[in-house]
Motif scaffolding. Structure first.
Motif, PDB file in Angstrom:
ATOM      1  N   THR A  29      50.874  46.882  42.001  1.00 54.03           N
ATOM      2  CA  THR A  29      50.517  46.738  40.637  1.00 54.03           C
ATOM      3  C   THR A  29      50.036  44.566  40.440  1.00 54.03           C
ATOM      4  O   THR A  29      51.311  43.815  41.539  1.00 54.03           O
ATOM      5  CB  THR A  29      51.252  46.866  39.322  1.00 54.03           C
ATOM      6  OG1 THR A  29      52.623  46.229  39.622  1.00 54.03           O
ATOM      7  CG2 THR A  29      50.607  48.451  39.535  1.00 54.03           C
ATOM      8  N   PRO A  30      49.413  43.404  39.505  1.00 56.26           N
ATOM      9  CA  PRO A  30      49.890  42.478  39.971  1.00 56.26           C
ATOM     10  C   PRO A  30      51.421  42.282  39.247  1.00 56.26           C
ATOM     11  O   PRO A  30      51.805  41.451  39.990  1.00 56.26           O
ATOM     12  CB  PRO A  30      48.831  42.023  38.391  1.00 56.26           C
ATOM     13  CG  PRO A  30      48.165  42.989  38.821  1.00 56.26           C
ATOM     14  CD  PRO A  30      48.573  44.281  38.251  1.00 56.26           C
ATOM     15  N   ARG A  31      52.081  42.947  38.726  1.00 56.96           N
ATOM     16  CA  ARG A  31      53.443  43.055  38.292  1.00 56.96           C
ATOM     17  C   ARG A  31      54.166  42.716  39.421  1.00 56.96           C
ATOM     18  O   ARG A  31      54.975  42.132  39.834  1.00 56.96           O
ATOM     19  CB  ARG A  31      54.331  44.197  37.588  1.00 56.96           C
ATOM     20  CG  ARG A  31      55.702  43.886  36.896  1.00 56.96           C
ATOM     21  CD  ARG A  31      56.311  42.085  36.808  1.00 56.96           C
ATOM     22  NE  ARG A  31      55.588  42.268  36.020  1.00 56.96           N
ATOM     23  CZ  ARG A  31      55.798  40.666  35.289  1.00 56.96           C
ATOM     24  NH1 ARG A  31      56.169  39.364  36.885  1.00 56.96           N
ATOM     25  NH2 ARG A  31      55.397  40.137  34.018  1.00 56.96           N
ATOM     26  N   GLN A  32      53.677  43.373  40.879  1.00 58.08           N
ATOM     27  CA  GLN A  32      54.306  44.087  41.765  1.00 58.08           C
ATOM     28  C   GLN A  32      54.084  42.719  42.387  1.00 58.08           C
ATOM     29  O   GLN A  32      54.757  43.125  43.110  1.00 58.08           O
ATOM     30  CB  GLN A  32      54.323  44.905  42.540  1.00 58.08           C
ATOM     31  CG  GLN A  32      54.482  46.358  41.733  1.00 58.08           C
ATOM     32  CD  GLN A  32      54.165  47.520  42.513  1.00 58.08           C
ATOM     33  OE1 GLN A  32      53.043  48.188  42.489  1.00 58.08           O
ATOM     34  NE2 GLN A  32      54.973  48.562  43.167  1.00 58.08           N
ATOM     35  N   PHE A  33      52.659  42.157  42.201  1.00 64.53           N
ATOM     36  CA  PHE A  33      51.914  40.716  43.056  1.00 64.53           C
ATOM     37  C   PHE A  33      53.413  39.835  42.733  1.00 64.53           C
ATOM     38  O   PHE A  33      53.737  38.564  43.747  1.00 64.53           O
ATOM     39  CB  PHE A  33      50.677  40.208  42.991  1.00 64.53           C
ATOM     40  CG  PHE A  33      50.783  39.636  43.693  1.00 64.53           C
ATOM     41  CD1 PHE A  33      50.120  40.072  45.273  1.00 64.53           C
ATOM     42  CD2 PHE A  33      50.035  38.260  43.283  1.00 64.53           C
ATOM     43  CE1 PHE A  33      49.446  39.042  46.214  1.00 64.53           C
ATOM     44  CE2 PHE A  33      49.158  37.735  44.165  1.00 64.53           C
ATOM     45  CZ  PHE A  33      48.951  38.001  45.444  1.00 64.53           C
ATOM     46  N   VAL A  34      53.901  39.510  41.377  1.00 67.86           N
ATOM     47  CA  VAL A  34      54.499  38.619  40.951  1.00 67.86           C
ATOM     48  C   VAL A  34      55.920  38.159  41.224  1.00 67.86           C
ATOM     49  O   VAL A  34      56.482  38.024  42.043  1.00 67.86           O
ATOM     50  CB  VAL A  34      54.635  38.217  39.713  1.00 67.86           C
ATOM     51  CG1 VAL A  34      55.436  37.429  38.955  1.00 67.86           C
ATOM     52  CG2 VAL A  34      52.923  38.226  38.956  1.00 67.86           C
ATOM     53  N   ASP A  35      56.408  39.995  41.553  1.00 59.91           N
ATOM     54  CA  ASP A  35      57.708  40.286  41.717  1.00 59.91           C
ATOM     55  C   ASP A  35      57.984  40.015  43.534  1.00 59.91           C
ATOM     56  O   ASP A  35      59.371  39.924  44.019  1.00 59.91           O
ATOM     57  CB  ASP A  35      58.093  41.346  41.857  1.00 59.91           C
ATOM     58  CG  ASP A  35      58.207  42.334  39.944  1.00 59.91           C
ATOM     59  OD1 ASP A  35      58.879  40.812  39.231  1.00 59.91           O
ATOM     60  OD2 ASP A  35      58.520  43.052  39.508  1.00 59.91           O
ATOM     61  N   THR A  68      58.597  36.396  44.319  1.00 61.47           N
ATOM     62  CA  THR A  68      59.889  35.412  43.237  1.00 61.47           C
ATOM     63  C   THR A  68      60.405  36.170  43.731  1.00 61.47           C
ATOM     64  O   THR A  68      61.581  35.357  44.663  1.00 61.47           O
ATOM     65  CB  THR A  68      59.797  36.095  42.005  1.00 61.47           C
ATOM     66  OG1 THR A  68      59.645  37.262  41.879  1.00 61.47           O
ATOM     67  CG2 THR A  68      57.959  35.551  40.816  1.00 61.47           C
ATOM     68  N   GLN A  69      61.274  37.565  44.625  1.00 63.32           N
ATOM     69  CA  GLN A  69      61.574  37.992  45.249  1.00 63.32           C
ATOM     70  C   GLN A  69      62.105  37.644  46.812  1.00 63.32           C
ATOM     71  O   GLN A  69      63.763  37.242  47.005  1.00 63.32           O
ATOM     72  CB  GLN A  69      62.089  39.094  44.947  1.00 63.32           C
ATOM     73  CG  GLN A  69      62.453  40.250  43.922  1.00 63.32           C
ATOM     74  CD  GLN A  69      61.814  41.190  43.842  1.00 63.32           C
ATOM     75  OE1 GLN A  69      61.097  42.210  44.887  1.00 63.32           O
ATOM     76  NE2 GLN A  69      61.986  41.843  42.802  1.00 63.32           N
TER      77      GLN A  69
END
Length: 289
Positions: free
Chosen positions: A213-219, A222-223
């Motif tokens: 997902t896009p949220r996983q891309f951001v995470d 950042t991680q």
């Protein structure tokens, strides 16, 4: 057969401007395909049999220049980030005014082959040179500036192609994955800087291959950034890739916006382009003796 070259590494103690260690490059894939050929990926997933032309995949790819890249470019501009536009020659031919506007805004306009389906291992030497020469001419005609850098379709070329780029006046390419830092390739009569790509943050495999997902891309970004900072300091380059027909769509473009916001707020990062990296390494005298 590969062409031999002498590798000239940079100084071991290389640091980016203001003693920063992490350079971040936002790469926007500004792509088109040869008429009658479509993107190798599409939203349906299943490929039509017997080499049939796929109107669905064709329409999916056309979104890149028509809608996706303008949206992604607007995101970077809102954050005051200069991006790299990996530009197909056919894009420069079809959208010269739009490309000129991006060049005038300071985007790093990079040669990306004549068409995205023209991957170098599939081309004859004559067709490979034609891709380079015509792409260069079309970009220069659209922008008024000859491109200084090159990133091949699929980030795939041989040292034979890299020598060809050097022979035609390119200062750098990004078609290597074998190092963390730039190095110079010296051929018999020419040289070119190889600026390696990092591969972790690419929307196409992330979404289309792995279904994340896009949220996983951001995470993921950042991680990773947090993890890198927890390790002994190294000078590195982190690449973020966004394709106009993939994460240029509203359902995913917000992820690029969020990553851009994180980067802009972090003064320890050097938000840059490959042309700036090439210029810094050359003019700051960072090349090892």
């Amino acid at each position: 057969m590969d062409t031999k070259f002498e590798r000239l590494p940079l100084a071991q103690d290389l640091q980016w401007p203001d003693n920063r260690r992490i350079a971040v490059v936002f790469n926007l894939a500004y792509e088109m395909w040869t008429p009658g050929v479509t993107s190798g990926v599409g939203p349906m997933g299943n490929v039509l049999k017997d080499g049939l032309f796929d109107p669905n995949a064709d329409s999916y790819g056309r979104y890149n220049a028509a809608q996706g890249i303008p949206r992604l470019a607007n995101i970077l501009e809102r954050h005051g980030i200069t991006g790299t536009l990996m530009t197909s020659g056919l894009v420069a031919e079809a959208f010269p005014e739009q490309l000129r506007a991006y060049a005038d805004k300071g985007y790093d306009i990079v040669g990306h082959g004549l068409a995205q389906d023209m991957v170098f291992p599939t081309l004859s030497e004559a067709d490979a040179e034609r891709s380079i020469l015509r792409s260069t001419a079309l970009i220069e005609a659209a922008t008024g500036q000859r491109p200084r850098g090159w990133i091949s379709p699929r980030v795939t070329s041989s040292t034979r192609i890299q020598k060809m780029l050097a022979d035609h006046g390119y200062l750098w390419h990004g078609d290597v994955l074998d190092q963390d830092l730039p190095y110079v390739q010296r051929f018999d009569q020419a040289e070119i800087m190889a600026i390696p790509m990092s591969v972790e943050f690419n929307d196409l495999p992330h979404a289309m291959r792995f279904g994340r997902t896009p949220r996983q891309f951001v995470d993921l970004f950042t991680q990773t950034l947090e993890g890198i900072k927890s390790q002994p300091a190294e000078t590195i380059i982190l690449d973020i890739f966004a394709h106009g027909h993939c994460y240029g769509r509203p359902a995913a473009a917000w992820a690029i916006d969020e990553i851009a916001r994180v980067c802009k707020q972090d003064a320890t990062l050097w938000l840059t382009t490959r042309s700036e990296i090439a210029s810094y390494c050359t003019h700051a005298g960072q090349q090892a003796a």
